[in-house]
Design an enzyme around this catalytic site. Structure first.
Site, PDB file in Angstrom:
ATOM      1  N   LYS A  82       7.366   7.548  11.892  1.00  0.00           N
ATOM      2  CA  LYS A  82       5.905   7.463  12.056  1.00  0.00           C
ATOM      3  C   LYS A  82       5.556   6.399  13.103  1.00  0.00           C
ATOM      4  O   LYS A  82       4.684   6.578  13.931  1.00  0.00           O
ATOM      5  CB  LYS A  82       5.280   7.118  10.703  1.00  0.00           C
ATOM      6  CG  LYS A  82       3.885   6.570  10.744  1.00  0.00           C
ATOM      7  CD  LYS A  82       2.898   7.673  10.701  1.00  0.00           C
ATOM      8  CE  LYS A  82       1.462   7.259  10.957  1.00  0.00           C
ATOM      9  NZ  LYS A  82       1.078   5.941  10.547  1.00  0.00           N
ATOM     10  N   ASP A  83       6.274   5.265  13.019  1.00  0.00           N
ATOM     11  CA  ASP A  83       6.098   4.182  13.999  1.00  0.00           C
ATOM     12  C   ASP A  83       7.267   4.277  14.980  1.00  0.00           C
ATOM     13  O   ASP A  83       8.185   3.461  14.961  1.00  0.00           O
ATOM     14  CB  ASP A  83       6.066   2.842  13.282  1.00  0.00           C
ATOM     15  CG  ASP A  83       4.919   2.756  12.289  1.00  0.00           C
ATOM     16  OD1 ASP A  83       3.798   2.468  12.710  1.00  0.00           O
ATOM     17  OD2 ASP A  83       5.136   3.036  11.087  1.00  0.00           O
ATOM     18  N   ALA A 122       0.863  -1.194   0.000  1.00  0.00           N
ATOM     19  CA  ALA A 122       0.000   0.000   0.000  1.00  0.00           C
ATOM     20  C   ALA A 122       0.902   1.247   0.000  1.00  0.00           C
ATOM     21  O   ALA A 122       0.749   2.170   0.812  1.00  0.00           O
ATOM     22  CB  ALA A 122      -0.960   0.011   1.182  1.00  0.00           C
ATOM     23  N   SER A 166      -0.538   7.435   5.918  1.00  0.00           N
ATOM     24  CA  SER A 166      -0.704   6.068   6.406  1.00  0.00           C
ATOM     25  C   SER A 166      -1.653   5.346   5.474  1.00  0.00           C
ATOM     26  O   SER A 166      -2.628   5.945   4.982  1.00  0.00           O
ATOM     27  CB  SER A 166      -1.284   6.078   7.825  1.00  0.00           C
ATOM     28  OG  SER A 166      -1.809   4.803   8.138  1.00  0.00           O
ATOM     29  N   SER A 167      -1.390   4.070   5.257  1.00  0.00           N
ATOM     30  CA  SER A 167      -2.302   3.270   4.421  1.00  0.00           C
ATOM     31  C   SER A 167      -3.696   3.287   5.029  1.00  0.00           C
ATOM     32  O   SER A 167      -4.688   3.179   4.327  1.00  0.00           O
ATOM     33  CB  SER A 167      -1.827   1.828   4.338  1.00  0.00           C
ATOM     34  OG  SER A 167      -0.456   1.755   4.528  1.00  0.00           O
ATOM     35  N   GLY A 200       5.270   8.267   2.059  1.00  0.00           N
ATOM     36  CA  GLY A 200       6.071   7.965   3.264  1.00  0.00           C
ATOM     37  C   GLY A 200       7.067   6.847   2.989  1.00  0.00           C
ATOM     38  O   GLY A 200       8.271   6.964   3.285  1.00  0.00           O
ATOM     39  N   HIS A 201       6.561   5.752   2.398  1.00  0.00           N
ATOM     40  CA  HIS A 201       7.468   4.646   2.047  1.00  0.00           C
ATOM     41  C   HIS A 201       8.489   5.102   1.003  1.00  0.00           C
ATOM     42  O   HIS A 201       9.669   4.758   1.074  1.00  0.00           O
ATOM     43  CB  HIS A 201       6.683   3.483   1.441  1.00  0.00           C
ATOM     44  CG  HIS A 201       5.570   2.945   2.290  1.00  0.00           C
ATOM     45  ND1 HIS A 201       4.252   3.057   1.959  1.00  0.00           N
ATOM     46  CD2 HIS A 201       5.582   2.288   3.475  1.00  0.00           C
ATOM     47  CE1 HIS A 201       3.490   2.493   2.874  1.00  0.00           C
ATOM     48  NE2 HIS A 201       4.275   2.026   3.827  1.00  0.00           N
TER      49      HIS A 201
HETATM   50  P1  AMP Z   1       4.142  -0.127   6.827  1.00  0.00           P
HETATM   51  O1  AMP Z   1       4.006  -0.515   5.393  1.00  0.00           O
HETATM   52  O2  AMP Z   1       2.987   0.652   7.353  1.00  0.00           O
HETATM   53  O3  AMP Z   1       4.551  -1.284   7.698  1.00  0.00           O
HETATM   54  O4  AMP Z   1       5.347   0.886   6.870  1.00  0.00           O
HETATM   55  C1  AMP Z   1       6.601   0.550   6.333  1.00  0.00           C
HETATM   56  C2  AMP Z   1       7.607   1.566   6.767  1.00  0.00           C
HETATM   57  O5  AMP Z   1       7.211   2.850   6.312  1.00  0.00           O
HETATM   58  C3  AMP Z   1       7.736   1.663   8.291  1.00  0.00           C
HETATM   59  O6  AMP Z   1       9.110   1.827   8.622  1.00  0.00           O
HETATM   60  C4  AMP Z   1       6.933   2.891   8.612  1.00  0.00           C
HETATM   61  O7  AMP Z   1       7.363   3.542   9.795  1.00  0.00           O
HETATM   62  C5  AMP Z   1       7.218   3.749   7.399  1.00  0.00           C
HETATM   63  N1  AMP Z   1       6.180   4.772   7.233  1.00  0.00           N
HETATM   64  C6  AMP Z   1       4.839   4.595   7.219  1.00  0.00           C
HETATM   65  N2  AMP Z   1       4.211   5.773   7.091  1.00  0.00           N
HETATM   66  C7  AMP Z   1       5.177   6.727   7.031  1.00  0.00           C
HETATM   67  C8  AMP Z   1       5.172   8.157   6.912  1.00  0.00           C
HETATM   68  N3  AMP Z   1       4.042   8.856   6.843  1.00  0.00           N
HETATM   69  N4  AMP Z   1       6.363   8.789   6.892  1.00  0.00           N
HETATM   70  C9  AMP Z   1       7.532   8.100   6.984  1.00  0.00           C
HETATM   71  N5  AMP Z   1       7.605   6.759   7.094  1.00  0.00           N
HETATM   72  C10 AMP Z   1       6.445   6.080   7.119  1.00  0.00           C
END
Ligand code: AMP
Length: 285
Positions: free
Chosen positions: A153-154, A36, A189-190, A40-41
């Site tokens: 973010k996390d 997704a 965020s997704s 951010g990613h």
């Molecule tokens: P996820 O796919 O939600 O597990 O996120 C994958 C990576 O992207 C994790 O290291 C998250 O912290 C980072 N991430 C998610 N949203 C953001 C954002 N808005 N800004 C920066 N990094 C993000």
């Protein structure tokens, strides 16, 4: 869709490619995701590309980190679109294993970090961080990157990853990436896709309120006062606050009174959607 991004689905294929790069004395950065893909990613992938010669992104929606009533089934999936965006940001290889490659029959090991995982998101999502620590350990050992990048973010997740990487002597440098936000301040965020139009209008208040509290704390207001008014603002706007706390930015120990360095972290529901965010408390003016 052609993406110019090679996709591998097995540990053996992933290792073969990384070994080729390492044999040529090139460095490798990894960006783990659950897909997704959003800006951010992509910012993490760009950062990775600026720090290493080759970037591996991974997509794995990890069943271990979702609670029984959470959105594992509903989590948005779309590999072709994700691959195109990751390639555009500079990833060369996408590791997208299926669940049986990650957790073969008989899989029985769990990585658990104490203390750091009991608070904040860990208090309301009991097995979540064990699932994260287990899959990130596996991803790092499967890929063997020189650097791995995770978003602030996390924030709690980032500290937990730093902890077990140190504790388990995993030979990788962990780098944090800044939070990417919508122009109105909402952290990408997704899960923002789950918000109704009305909730989406309210959502930026989460970040605005955290910033306000951080400024108040930086100008000498006590933690308790700043957080109490922040909570009242959020509740009046219709947020159901799961937690709203100020913590030490390294240990996550609670802070109180007048503080100089802290991180304010929040999780709050808008309708059915749980949003998280965090901001630093700037040093006193
Ligand atoms: P996820 O796919 O939600 O597990 O996120 C994958 C990576 O992207 C994790 O290291 C998250 O912290 C980072 N991430 C998610 N949203 C953001 C954002 N808005 N800004 C920066 N990094 C993000």
């Amino acid at each position: 869709m052609t993406t110019g991004l090679e996709i591998v689905r097995t540990v053996a294929d992933l290792r073969a490619q990384v070994a080729t790069w390492h044999a040529a004395r090139a460095t490798v950065a990894m960006v783990p995701t659950m897909g997704a893909i959003h800006e951010g990613h992509m910012s993490l992938v760009r950062q990775a590309a600026s720090l290493a010669d080759h970037v591996v992104a991974s997509i794995f929606v990890n069943p271990l980190q979702f609670g029984p009533s959470e959105d594992f089934e509903a989590y948005p999936r779309g590999e072709a679109r994700d691959a195109a965006l990751l390639a555009e940001a500079g990833a060369e290889l996408l590791y997208a294993p299926n669940a049986s490659e990650m957790y073969p029959q008989g899989f029985a090991t769990k990585v658990r970090v104490s203390d750091l995982t009991d608070v904040l998101c860990g208090a309301s999502r009991p097995d979540h961080f064990d699932g994260v620590a287990t899959v990130v350990t596996k991803l790092l050992l499967q890929c063997g990157p020189d650097i791995a990048i995770f978003g602030e973010k996390d924030f709690q997740q980032l500290l937990i990853i730093r902890r077990f990487v140190d504790d388990l002597n995993i030979p990788v440098k962990i780098v944090g990436g800044a939070i990417v936000r919508e122009p109105d301040g909402l952290a990408l965020s997704s899960r923002n896709a789950y918000l109704t139009a009305e909730e989406r209008e309210t959502a930026p208040l989460l970040h605005a309120t955290l910033r306000q509290a951080a400024q108040e704390m930086a100008s000498g207001l006590t933690t308790e006062h700043a957080l109490e008014s922040a909570r009242a603002v959020l509740e009046a706007a219709g947020f159901r606050v799961d937690y709203l706390e100020a913590r030490d930015p390294v240990t996550l120990a609670p802070v109180s009174g007048i503080v100089s360095a802290a991180r304010i972290l929040v999780a709050a529901f808008l309708g059915k959607t749980r949003l998280i965010d965090n901001v630093p408390v700037p040093p006193k003016a």
